[in-house]
Scaffold this motif. Structure first.
Motif, short mmCIF file in Angstrom:
data_model
loop_
_atom_site.label_atom_id
_atom_site.label_comp_id
_atom_site.label_asym_id
_atom_site.label_seq_id
_atom_site.Cartn_x
_atom_site.Cartn_y
_atom_site.Cartn_z
N GLU A 1 0.81 -1.22 0.00
CA GLU A 1 0.00 0.00 0.00
C GLU A 1 0.85 1.27 0.00
OE1 GLU A 1 -2.89 -0.26 3.12
OE2 GLU A 1 -3.47 -2.29 2.54
N LEU A 2 2.10 1.18 -0.37
CA LEU A 2 2.97 2.35 -0.39
C LEU A 2 2.65 3.24 -1.57
CD1 LEU A 2 6.43 0.74 0.41
CD2 LEU A 2 4.86 1.85 1.98
N LEU A 3 2.81 4.54 -1.38
CA LEU A 3 2.59 5.51 -2.44
C LEU A 3 3.89 6.12 -2.94
CD1 LEU A 3 -0.55 7.27 -0.95
CD2 LEU A 3 -0.47 5.44 -2.65
N GLY A 4 4.98 5.86 -2.26
CA GLY A 4 6.27 6.43 -2.65
C GLY A 4 7.38 5.70 -1.92
N ALA A 5 8.55 6.29 -1.95
CA ALA A 5 9.70 5.72 -1.23
C ALA A 5 9.54 5.99 0.26
CB ALA A 5 10.99 6.33 -1.75
N ASN A 6 9.73 4.97 1.06
CA ASN A 6 9.68 5.09 2.52
C ASN A 6 11.06 4.75 3.06
OD1 ASN A 6 6.59 4.95 3.91
ND2 ASN A 6 6.77 4.72 1.71
N ILE A 7 11.59 5.66 3.87
CA ILE A 7 12.95 5.52 4.38
C ILE A 7 12.92 5.51 5.90
CG2 ILE A 7 15.23 6.63 4.52
CD1 ILE A 7 14.73 7.69 1.70
N ARG A 8 13.81 4.71 6.47
CA ARG A 8 14.02 4.72 7.92
C ARG A 8 15.51 4.89 8.17
NH1 ARG A 8 13.38 -1.55 9.93
NH2 ARG A 8 14.90 -2.40 8.48
N GLY B 1 19.58 1.22 17.09
CA GLY B 1 18.14 1.14 16.89
C GLY B 1 17.71 1.65 15.53
N PHE B 2 16.42 1.53 15.28
CA PHE B 2 15.80 1.94 14.03
C PHE B 2 14.74 3.01 14.29
CE2 PHE B 2 17.33 -2.27 13.01
CZ PHE B 2 17.72 -2.18 11.69
N SER B 3 14.55 3.89 13.33
CA SER B 3 13.42 4.82 13.36
C SER B 3 12.24 4.14 12.68
CB SER B 3 13.77 6.10 12.59
OG SER B 3 13.87 5.82 11.20
N ASN B 4 11.12 4.80 12.70
CA ASN B 4 9.98 4.36 11.89
C ASN B 4 10.23 4.79 10.45
OD1 ASN B 4 8.49 3.30 14.06
ND2 ASN B 4 7.72 5.33 14.57
N TYR B 5 9.51 4.18 9.52
CA TYR B 5 9.59 4.61 8.13
C TYR B 5 8.84 5.92 7.96
CZ TYR B 5 11.30 0.06 6.55
OH TYR B 5 12.05 -1.07 6.34
N LEU B 6 9.39 6.83 7.15
CA LEU B 6 8.70 8.05 6.76
C LEU B 6 8.60 8.06 5.25
CD1 LEU B 6 10.31 10.77 9.07
CD2 LEU B 6 8.13 9.59 9.37
N ALA B 7 7.44 8.51 4.74
CA ALA B 7 7.20 8.54 3.29
C ALA B 7 7.75 9.84 2.70
CB ALA B 7 5.71 8.44 3.01
N PHE B 8 8.44 9.71 1.59
CA PHE B 8 9.02 10.84 0.87
C PHE B 8 8.33 10.97 -0.48
CE2 PHE B 8 12.21 10.01 3.95
CZ PHE B 8 13.01 11.12 4.05
N GLU B 9 8.07 12.20 -0.89
CA GLU B 9 7.57 12.41 -2.25
C GLU B 9 8.66 12.07 -3.25
OE1 GLU B 9 5.72 16.15 -3.12
OE2 GLU B 9 4.71 16.18 -1.19
#
Length: 121
Positions: free
Chosen positions: A24-31, A59-67
């Motif tokens: 269900e992703l709409l773009g690149a998601n980076i963590r 540790g890891f961050s959550n994924y954030l969506a980038f345009e």
């Protein structure tokens, strides 16, 4: 009748359980993966763009969506005592990333310079 309803219910459950996390992703998601021994208060990608907060050591961050995201980007890391800046060479930025899940792995060398590694998840 009960067997038919049970079969239909199990089929529906299996179909929904088989969805990938990137369906269900709409773009690149980076963590961010903090591979250092220092806690990161914030990691900012580009100037005035997305902000990752409170990433513990190892540790890891959550994924954030980038345009629009790239395999490497300008980063500013804030710790309790210092600010670090990573500016990639133009040759490693490349084309914008397609839809997907990605990780920026960050650590430091002996001189305190940021070691950056890009990974496709």
């Amino acid at each position: 009748m009960k067997k038919i309803l049970l079969s239909i219910g199990l089929t529906v459950l299996i179909v929904f359980a088989c969805a990938d996390r990137d369906d269900e992703l709409l773009g690149a998601n980076i963590r961010i993966n903090n591979k250092s021994s220092i806690n990161f208060n914030t990691v900012q990608v580009r100037v005035d763009t997305l902000l990752f907060e409170n990433i513990p050591s190892d540790g890891f961050s959550n994924y954030l969506a980038f345009e629009t995201a790239f395999a490497a980007d300008t980063l500013t890391i804030q710790t309790d005592s210092t600010e670090y800046r990573f500016i990639p060479a133009d040759s490693i930025i490349g084309d914008p990333l397609p839809i997907g899940l990605y990780t920026y792995e960050l650590s430091f060398d002996e001189e305190g310079e940021i070691l950056f590694n890009f990974r496709v998840d």
